[in-house]
Design a protein around this motif. Sequence first.
Motif, PDB file in Angstrom:
ATOM      1  N   TYR A  94       0.849  -1.190   0.000  1.00 34.24           N
ATOM      2  CA  TYR A  94       0.000   0.000   0.000  1.00 34.24           C
ATOM      3  C   TYR A  94       0.882   1.236   0.000  1.00 34.24           C
ATOM      4  O   TYR A  94       1.956   1.232   0.605  1.00 34.24           O
ATOM      5  CB  TYR A  94      -0.903   0.017   1.241  1.00 34.24           C
ATOM      6  N   GLN A  95       0.404   2.264  -0.671  1.00 34.70           N
ATOM      7  CA  GLN A  95       1.131   3.527  -0.702  1.00 34.70           C
ATOM      8  C   GLN A  95       0.402   4.544   0.166  1.00 34.70           C
ATOM      9  O   GLN A  95      -0.802   4.736   0.042  1.00 34.70           O
ATOM     10  CB  GLN A  95       1.234   4.064  -2.130  1.00 34.70           C
ATOM     11  N   HIS A  96       1.167   5.164   1.061  1.00 32.95           N
ATOM     12  CA  HIS A  96       0.644   6.258   1.877  1.00 32.95           C
ATOM     13  C   HIS A  96       0.513   7.486   0.987  1.00 32.95           C
ATOM     14  O   HIS A  96       1.274   7.646   0.032  1.00 32.95           O
ATOM     15  CB  HIS A  96       1.603   6.531   3.043  1.00 32.95           C
ATOM     16  N   PHE A  97      -0.429   8.347   1.288  1.00 32.04           N
ATOM     17  CA  PHE A  97      -0.656   9.498   0.421  1.00 32.04           C
ATOM     18  C   PHE A  97       0.539  10.441   0.335  1.00 32.04           C
ATOM     19  O   PHE A  97       0.647  11.222  -0.604  1.00 32.04           O
ATOM     20  CB  PHE A  97      -1.922  10.271   0.837  1.00 32.04           C
ATOM     21  N   VAL A 150      -8.095  10.821   2.775  1.00 32.75           N
ATOM     22  CA  VAL A 150      -7.166  11.918   3.030  1.00 32.75           C
ATOM     23  C   VAL A 150      -7.995  13.164   3.355  1.00 32.75           C
ATOM     24  O   VAL A 150      -9.041  13.406   2.748  1.00 32.75           O
ATOM     25  CB  VAL A 150      -6.287  12.191   1.784  1.00 32.75           C
ATOM     26  N   ASP A 151      -7.538  13.952   4.313  1.00 32.55           N
ATOM     27  CA  ASP A 151      -8.164  15.236   4.619  1.00 32.55           C
ATOM     28  C   ASP A 151      -7.722  16.230   3.544  1.00 32.55           C
ATOM     29  O   ASP A 151      -6.645  16.807   3.615  1.00 32.55           O
ATOM     30  CB  ASP A 151      -7.728  15.707   6.006  1.00 32.55           C
ATOM     31  N   HIS A 152      -8.555  16.389   2.517  1.00 33.75           N
ATOM     32  CA  HIS A 152      -8.181  17.237   1.390  1.00 33.75           C
ATOM     33  C   HIS A 152      -8.258  18.728   1.705  1.00 33.75           C
ATOM     34  O   HIS A 152      -7.765  19.539   0.925  1.00 33.75           O
ATOM     35  CB  HIS A 152      -9.004  16.876   0.156  1.00 33.75           C
ATOM     36  N   GLN A 153      -8.827  19.104   2.836  1.00 30.29           N
ATOM     37  CA  GLN A 153      -8.754  20.506   3.258  1.00 30.29           C
ATOM     38  C   GLN A 153      -7.363  20.791   3.808  1.00 30.29           C
ATOM     39  O   GLN A 153      -6.789  21.844   3.557  1.00 30.29           O
ATOM     40  CB  GLN A 153      -9.829  20.818   4.292  1.00 30.29           C
ATOM     41  N   LYS A 154      -6.815  19.832   4.545  1.00 24.91           N
ATOM     42  CA  LYS A 154      -5.474  19.981   5.108  1.00 24.91           C
ATOM     43  C   LYS A 154      -4.407  19.747   4.045  1.00 24.91           C
ATOM     44  O   LYS A 154      -3.341  20.371   4.072  1.00 24.91           O
ATOM     45  CB  LYS A 154      -5.297  18.995   6.267  1.00 24.91           C
ATOM     46  N   TYR A 155      -4.664  18.819   3.117  1.00 25.30           N
ATOM     47  CA  TYR A 155      -3.711  18.462   2.059  1.00 25.30           C
ATOM     48  C   TYR A 155      -4.395  18.637   0.699  1.00 25.30           C
ATOM     49  O   TYR A 155      -4.739  17.652   0.018  1.00 25.30           O
ATOM     50  CB  TYR A 155      -3.241  17.007   2.225  1.00 25.30           C
ATOM     51  N   PRO A 156      -4.619  19.862   0.253  1.00 22.61           N
ATOM     52  CA  PRO A 156      -5.403  20.101  -0.972  1.00 22.61           C
ATOM     53  C   PRO A 156      -4.748  19.611  -2.256  1.00 22.61           C
ATOM     54  O   PRO A 156      -5.443  19.392  -3.249  1.00 22.61           O
ATOM     55  CB  PRO A 156      -5.568  21.620  -0.986  1.00 22.61           C
ATOM     56  N   ASN A 157      -3.440  19.416  -2.273  1.00 20.53           N
ATOM     57  CA  ASN A 157      -2.756  19.016  -3.500  1.00 20.53           C
ATOM     58  C   ASN A 157      -2.570  17.508  -3.642  1.00 20.53           C
ATOM     59  O   ASN A 157      -1.982  17.051  -4.625  1.00 20.53           O
ATOM     60  CB  ASN A 157      -1.394  19.707  -3.595  1.00 20.53           C
ATOM     61  N   VAL A 158      -3.070  16.733  -2.678  1.00 20.60           N
ATOM     62  CA  VAL A 158      -2.924  15.277  -2.721  1.00 20.60           C
ATOM     63  C   VAL A 158      -3.958  14.704  -3.686  1.00 20.60           C
ATOM     64  O   VAL A 158      -5.140  15.032  -3.611  1.00 20.60           O
ATOM     65  CB  VAL A 158      -3.103  14.672  -1.305  1.00 20.60           C
ATOM     66  N   LEU A 159      -3.492  13.846  -4.599  1.00 14.55           N
ATOM     67  CA  LEU A 159      -4.380  13.245  -5.584  1.00 14.55           C
ATOM     68  C   LEU A 159      -5.048  11.970  -5.081  1.00 14.55           C
ATOM     69  O   LEU A 159      -6.124  11.609  -5.530  1.00 14.55           O
ATOM     70  CB  LEU A 159      -3.604  12.948  -6.874  1.00 14.55           C
ATOM     71  N   GLN A 160      -4.397  11.269  -4.143  1.00 16.79           N
ATOM     72  CA  GLN A 160      -4.936  10.025  -3.615  1.00 16.79           C
ATOM     73  C   GLN A 160      -6.213  10.306  -2.839  1.00 16.79           C
ATOM     74  O   GLN A 160      -6.286  11.265  -2.085  1.00 16.79           O
ATOM     75  CB  GLN A 160      -3.894   9.391  -2.668  1.00 16.79           C
ATOM     76  N   LYS A 161      -7.225   9.430  -2.990  1.00 12.95           N
ATOM     77  CA  LYS A 161      -8.472   9.589  -2.246  1.00 12.95           C
ATOM     78  C   LYS A 161      -8.313   9.122  -0.796  1.00 12.95           C
ATOM     79  O   LYS A 161      -8.818   9.744   0.119  1.00 12.95           O
ATOM     80  CB  LYS A 161      -9.591   8.803  -2.925  1.00 12.95           C
ATOM     81  N   TYR A 162      -7.604   7.981  -0.623  1.00 10.43           N
ATOM     82  CA  TYR A 162      -7.485   7.381   0.700  1.00 10.43           C
ATOM     83  C   TYR A 162      -6.080   7.528   1.264  1.00 10.43           C
ATOM     84  O   TYR A 162      -5.105   7.639   0.523  1.00 10.43           O
ATOM     85  CB  TYR A 162      -7.843   5.886   0.631  1.00 10.43           C
ATOM     86  N   ARG A 163      -5.997   7.489   2.583  1.00  9.67           N
ATOM     87  CA  ARG A 163      -4.717   7.596   3.278  1.00  9.67           C
ATOM     88  C   ARG A 163      -3.742   6.532   2.768  1.00  9.67           C
ATOM     89  O   ARG A 163      -2.563   6.815   2.523  1.00  9.67           O
ATOM     90  CB  ARG A 163      -4.945   7.429   4.785  1.00  9.67           C
ATOM     91  N   PHE A 164      -4.192   5.294   2.642  1.00 10.80           N
ATOM     92  CA  PHE A 164      -3.398   4.193   2.089  1.00 10.80           C
ATOM     93  C   PHE A 164      -4.189   3.572   0.946  1.00 10.80           C
ATOM     94  O   PHE A 164      -5.363   3.255   1.106  1.00 10.80           O
ATOM     95  CB  PHE A 164      -3.132   3.111   3.141  1.00 10.80           C
ATOM     96  N   GLU A 165      -3.513   3.393  -0.192  1.00 11.11           N
ATOM     97  CA  GLU A 165      -4.153   2.739  -1.335  1.00 11.11           C
ATOM     98  C   GLU A 165      -3.265   1.608  -1.823  1.00 11.11           C
ATOM     99  O   GLU A 165      -2.032   1.744  -1.868  1.00 11.11           O
ATOM    100  CB  GLU A 165      -4.402   3.732  -2.463  1.00 11.11           C
ATOM    101  N   GLU A 166      -3.892   0.494  -2.196  1.00 14.26           N
ATOM    102  CA  GLU A 166      -3.147  -0.666  -2.690  1.00 14.26           C
ATOM    103  C   GLU A 166      -2.386  -0.305  -3.956  1.00 14.26           C
ATOM    104  O   GLU A 166      -2.911   0.364  -4.843  1.00 14.26           O
ATOM    105  CB  GLU A 166      -4.103  -1.818  -2.964  1.00 14.26           C
ATOM    106  N   VAL A 167      -1.151  -0.763  -4.016  1.00 10.88           N
ATOM    107  CA  VAL A 167      -0.325  -0.573  -5.209  1.00 10.88           C
ATOM    108  C   VAL A 167      -0.586  -1.759  -6.120  1.00 10.88           C
ATOM    109  O   VAL A 167      -0.301  -2.900  -5.749  1.00 10.88           O
ATOM    110  CB  VAL A 167       1.185  -0.481  -4.852  1.00 10.88           C
ATOM    111  N   LEU A 168      -1.119  -1.495  -7.293  1.00  9.97           N
ATOM    112  CA  LEU A 168      -1.496  -2.581  -8.185  1.00  9.97           C
ATOM    113  C   LEU A 168      -0.374  -2.990  -9.134  1.00  9.97           C
ATOM    114  O   LEU A 168      -0.306  -4.116  -9.565  1.00  9.97           O
ATOM    115  CB  LEU A 168      -2.751  -2.202  -8.982  1.00  9.97           C
ATOM    116  N   ASN A 169       0.506  -2.050  -9.450  1.00  5.78           N
ATOM    117  CA  ASN A 169       1.602  -2.339 -10.370  1.00  5.78           C
ATOM    118  C   ASN A 169       2.927  -2.081  -9.671  1.00  5.78           C
ATOM    119  O   ASN A 169       3.300  -0.941  -9.464  1.00  5.78           O
ATOM    120  CB  ASN A 169       1.515  -1.458 -11.621  1.00  5.78           C
ATOM    121  N   LEU A 170       3.624  -3.146  -9.318  1.00  6.00           N
ATOM    122  CA  LEU A 170       4.924  -2.988  -8.670  1.00  6.00           C
ATOM    123  C   LEU A 170       6.039  -3.091  -9.679  1.00  6.00           C
ATOM    124  O   LEU A 170       6.042  -3.795 -10.597  1.00  6.00           O
ATOM    125  CB  LEU A 170       5.130  -4.043  -7.577  1.00  6.00           C
TER     126      LEU A 170
END
Length: 79
Positions: free
Chosen positions: A12-15, A59-79
């Motif tokens: 999983y990748q952290h935002f 992800v708190d997009h008010q605190k981190y407005p430039n983050v593209l990830q929706k979730y704090r941790f997202e599964e990495v599908l392509n390693l």
Amino acid sequence: MENRNIYINKVYQHFKGNKYLVVDIAKHCDSLEDFVVYRALYGDGKLWIRPLNDFLSEVDHQKYPNVLQKYRFEEVLNL
């Protein structure tokens, strides 16, 4: 919260960019709250725990407005 699953032995990748391997789900001995046990795939490979609900949270997009990830941790599908 949207119904999401955690997969053991998946990366999983952290935002903020770092990647982690989910090792297991553990229960707190008093509260019985579920925690995700995960290992850093960088540096010294420390083992971490975090409440499951926190791991799955958006992800708190008010605190981190430039983050593209929706979730704090997202599964990495392509390693």
